[in-house]
Every structure is written in structure tokens, then in C-alpha cells.
Design a protein around this motif. Structure first.
Motif, PDB file in Angstrom:
ATOM      1  N   ARG A   1       4.913   5.925  -5.125  1.00  0.00           N
ATOM      2  CA  ARG A   1       5.292   6.248  -6.448  1.00  0.00           C
ATOM      3  C   ARG A   1       4.209   6.420  -7.435  1.00  0.00           C
ATOM      4  N   ALA A   2       2.912   6.398  -6.993  1.00  0.00           N
ATOM      5  CA  ALA A   2       1.906   6.740  -8.066  1.00  0.00           C
ATOM      6  C   ALA A   2       2.129   8.070  -8.642  1.00  0.00           C
ATOM      7  N   PRO A   3       2.352   9.140  -8.046  1.00  0.00           N
ATOM      8  CA  PRO A   3       2.559  10.479  -8.704  1.00  0.00           C
ATOM      9  C   PRO A   3       3.618  10.478  -9.643  1.00  0.00           C
ATOM     10  N   LEU A   4       4.725   9.534  -9.563  1.00  0.00           N
ATOM     11  CA  LEU A   4       5.769   9.556 -10.356  1.00  0.00           C
ATOM     12  C   LEU A   4       5.879   8.463 -11.361  1.00  0.00           C
ATOM     13  N   LYS A   5       4.849   7.575 -11.462  1.00  0.00           N
ATOM     14  CA  LYS A   5       4.946   6.390 -12.415  1.00  0.00           C
ATOM     15  C   LYS A   5       3.634   6.285 -13.037  1.00  0.00           C
ATOM     16  N   ASN A   6       2.827   5.571 -12.636  1.00  0.00           N
ATOM     17  CA  ASN A   6       1.681   5.095 -13.077  1.00  0.00           C
ATOM     18  C   ASN A   6       0.349   5.633 -12.751  1.00  0.00           C
ATOM     19  N   LYS A   7       0.460   6.652 -11.691  1.00  0.00           N
ATOM     20  CA  LYS A   7      -0.513   7.613 -11.167  1.00  0.00           C
ATOM     21  C   LYS A   7      -1.985   6.609 -10.959  1.00  0.00           C
ATOM     22  N   VAL A   8      -2.904   6.545 -11.547  1.00  0.00           N
ATOM     23  CA  VAL A   8      -4.139   6.172 -11.310  1.00  0.00           C
ATOM     24  C   VAL A   8      -4.189   4.416 -10.962  1.00  0.00           C
ATOM     25  N   GLU A   9      -3.328   3.905 -12.043  1.00  0.00           N
ATOM     26  CA  GLU A   9      -3.127   2.488 -11.988  1.00  0.00           C
ATOM     27  C   GLU A   9      -2.347   2.127 -10.500  1.00  0.00           C
ATOM     28  N   ASP A  10      -1.618   2.796 -10.155  1.00  0.00           N
ATOM     29  CA  ASP A  10      -0.753   2.612  -8.872  1.00  0.00           C
ATOM     30  C   ASP A  10      -1.594   2.632  -7.685  1.00  0.00           C
ATOM     31  N   TYR A  11      -2.786   3.830  -7.810  1.00  0.00           N
ATOM     32  CA  TYR A  11      -3.546   3.985  -6.672  1.00  0.00           C
ATOM     33  C   TYR A  11      -4.456   2.883  -6.792  1.00  0.00           C
ATOM     34  N   LYS A  12      -4.879   2.371  -7.836  1.00  0.00           N
ATOM     35  CA  LYS A  12      -5.722   1.041  -7.784  1.00  0.00           C
ATOM     36  C   LYS A  12      -5.309  -0.154  -7.325  1.00  0.00           C
ATOM     37  N   LYS A  13      -3.748  -0.270  -7.669  1.00  0.00           N
ATOM     38  CA  LYS A  13      -3.006  -1.159  -7.054  1.00  0.00           C
ATOM     39  C   LYS A  13      -2.883  -1.216  -5.187  1.00  0.00           C
ATOM     40  N   ALA A  14      -2.820   0.037  -4.962  1.00  0.00           N
ATOM     41  CA  ALA A  14      -2.615   0.486  -3.314  1.00  0.00           C
ATOM     42  C   ALA A  14      -4.044   0.111  -2.775  1.00  0.00           C
ATOM     43  N   GLN A  15      -5.149   0.390  -3.809  1.00  0.00           N
ATOM     44  CA  GLN A  15      -6.584   0.152  -3.319  1.00  0.00           C
ATOM     45  C   GLN A  15      -6.589  -1.465  -3.024  1.00  0.00           C
ATOM     46  N   PHE A  16      -6.273  -2.215  -4.129  1.00  0.00           N
ATOM     47  CA  PHE A  16      -6.112  -3.661  -4.216  1.00  0.00           C
ATOM     48  C   PHE A  16      -5.744  -4.352  -2.763  1.00  0.00           C
TER      49      PHE A  16
ATOM     50  N   ILE B   1       0.841  -1.118  -0.105  1.00  0.00           N
ATOM     51  CA  ILE B   1       0.170  -0.089  -0.066  1.00  0.00           C
ATOM     52  C   ILE B   1       0.814   1.140  -0.132  1.00  0.00           C
ATOM     53  N   PHE B   2       1.733   1.454   0.841  1.00  0.00           N
ATOM     54  CA  PHE B   2       2.717   2.505   0.888  1.00  0.00           C
ATOM     55  C   PHE B   2       3.667   2.553  -0.374  1.00  0.00           C
ATOM     56  N   LYS B   3       4.078   1.384  -1.085  1.00  0.00           N
ATOM     57  CA  LYS B   3       4.940   1.434  -2.128  1.00  0.00           C
ATOM     58  C   LYS B   3       4.038   2.010  -3.450  1.00  0.00           C
ATOM     59  N   TYR B   4       2.989   1.693  -3.538  1.00  0.00           N
ATOM     60  CA  TYR B   4       2.127   1.939  -4.845  1.00  0.00           C
ATOM     61  C   TYR B   4       1.601   3.527  -4.553  1.00  0.00           C
TER      62      TYR B   4
END
Length: 71
Positions: free
Chosen positions: A44-59, A38-41
Motif C-alpha cells: 500500500r505504500a505507493p498508494l497511501k503513506n509512502k515513506v511512512e508505510d515503508y518504515k512500518k514494513a521495515q519495523f 510486511i506485505f501489507k505495508y
């Protein structure tokens, strides 16, 4: 292909990597793993995959909530 909820590269044979990890870690270790992801995604979200990484954190957050609820 669902890159967030069911990425094909995390399945080998009949078992998913996440299920294998859960079976070999203690409950607290597994929850720590989930919190780390959760912390990792989120980090890094603002710097990498944005919404996709937030969805991974949500997962992983959904998985952690399930673990806390004994699911």
C-alpha cells in the motif's frame, strides 16, 4: 509521538498489542503475522503513506529477523 515504532493507539495499560499477540500465537503464527504486515505495508505504500508505510514494513521486517535469530 513515533507513529512507526511506538504508536500510542497500540498500547493498553502496560502491554503493547504486538507483545500480547506474540504471547497468544505460536512462533510460526507470529512470524506469519509479521510477514503479512510486511506485505501489507509494502503493497500500500505507493498508494497511501509512502515513506511512512515503508518504515512500518521495515519495523516488521526487523521484528521478523529478530524472531528468526531467536531474539
Amino acid at each position: 509521538m513515533d507513529k512507526v515504532n511506538n504508536p500510542s493507539h497500540y498500547t493498553s495499560g502496560d502491554i503493547e498489542c504486538l507483545d500480547a499477540m506474540k504471547s497468544c500465537l505460536s512462533k510460526e503464527e507470529f512470524k506469519g503475522f509479521l510477514r503479512g504486515n510486511i506485505f501489507k505495508y509494502t503493497w500500500r505504500a505507493p498508494l497511501k503513506n509512502k515513506v511512512e508505510d515503508y518504515k512500518k514494513a521495515q519495523f516488521y521486517l526487523t521484528k521478523l529477523i529478530g524472531e528468526e535469530n531467536g531474539e
